[in-house]
Scaffold this active site. Sequence first.
Site, PDB file in Angstrom:
ATOM      1  N   CYS A   7     -15.938  77.343  71.235  1.00 33.58           N
ATOM      2  CA  CYS A   7     -16.781  78.481  71.600  1.00 33.58           C
ATOM      3  C   CYS A   7     -18.040  77.970  72.297  1.00 33.58           C
ATOM      4  CB  CYS A   7     -17.145  79.256  70.336  1.00 33.58           C
ATOM      5  SG  CYS A   7     -18.143  80.714  70.626  1.00 33.58           S
ATOM      6  N   HIS A  52     -16.351  88.470  68.430  1.00 32.29           N
ATOM      7  CA  HIS A  52     -17.786  88.352  68.744  1.00 32.29           C
ATOM      8  C   HIS A  52     -18.463  89.722  68.731  1.00 32.29           C
ATOM      9  CE1 HIS A  52     -18.728  84.209  69.691  1.00 32.29           C
ATOM     10  NE2 HIS A  52     -17.689  84.095  70.499  1.00 32.29           N
ATOM     11  N   HIS A  89     -10.522  86.239  69.711  1.00 29.93           N
ATOM     12  CA  HIS A  89     -11.770  85.471  69.592  1.00 29.93           C
ATOM     13  C   HIS A  89     -12.943  86.247  70.201  1.00 29.93           C
ATOM     14  CE1 HIS A  89     -14.121  81.566  69.859  1.00 29.93           C
ATOM     15  NE2 HIS A  89     -14.767  82.324  70.729  1.00 29.93           N
ATOM     16  N   GLU A  90     -12.759  86.725  71.427  1.00 26.11           N
ATOM     17  CA  GLU A  90     -13.854  87.420  72.117  1.00 26.11           C
ATOM     18  C   GLU A  90     -14.167  88.759  71.461  1.00 26.11           C
ATOM     19  OE1 GLU A  90     -15.733  85.805  74.014  1.00 26.11           O
ATOM     20  OE2 GLU A  90     -14.398  84.135  74.411  1.00 26.11           O
TER      21      GLU A  90
END
Length: 162
Positions: A91, A137, A133-134
Amino acid sequence: MALRQIRLENDPILRKKSREVEKIDDRIKQIVEDMFETMYENKGIGLACVQVGMLKRIVVIDMQDEDGKMVLINPKIIEKSEEKQINIEGCLSVPGKNGYVERPKTVVVEYTDLNGNTQRVMGTDYKAHCFCHELDHLDGVLYTDKVLNLSEEEVERLNNEK
């Protein structure tokens, strides 16, 4: 276009939930351009708006594949496979580290594009990891929260069992 500062893992903003984008205007389009420039400068493949300090539900991705540059506004996972996979993740907000994370093998993401149209995209294998993953966030979750303590050999064995 302008480079934006990437927030690092100890920054409390990364733990906050991002807010929906209500209107796609020139300001949002400029933010998206800046996000791409920042992502490319830092050799990333994905970047969430919160990583540059703004709590907006915007993600940019470019995996250098047939989908090209992707802008996902207000994205949400609407389908995910029961089949899982383990892959290594890193990341831009956690420089110099990586770890193994288990995620769905396939996901379908619904989002709004820069023209205000609702779109759907399917991601499989590493692209599914990138989407998850994004989107994590946007909800204040870092991949480090999900890292498995496994060796490379254990990961290979587990992935081959599926």
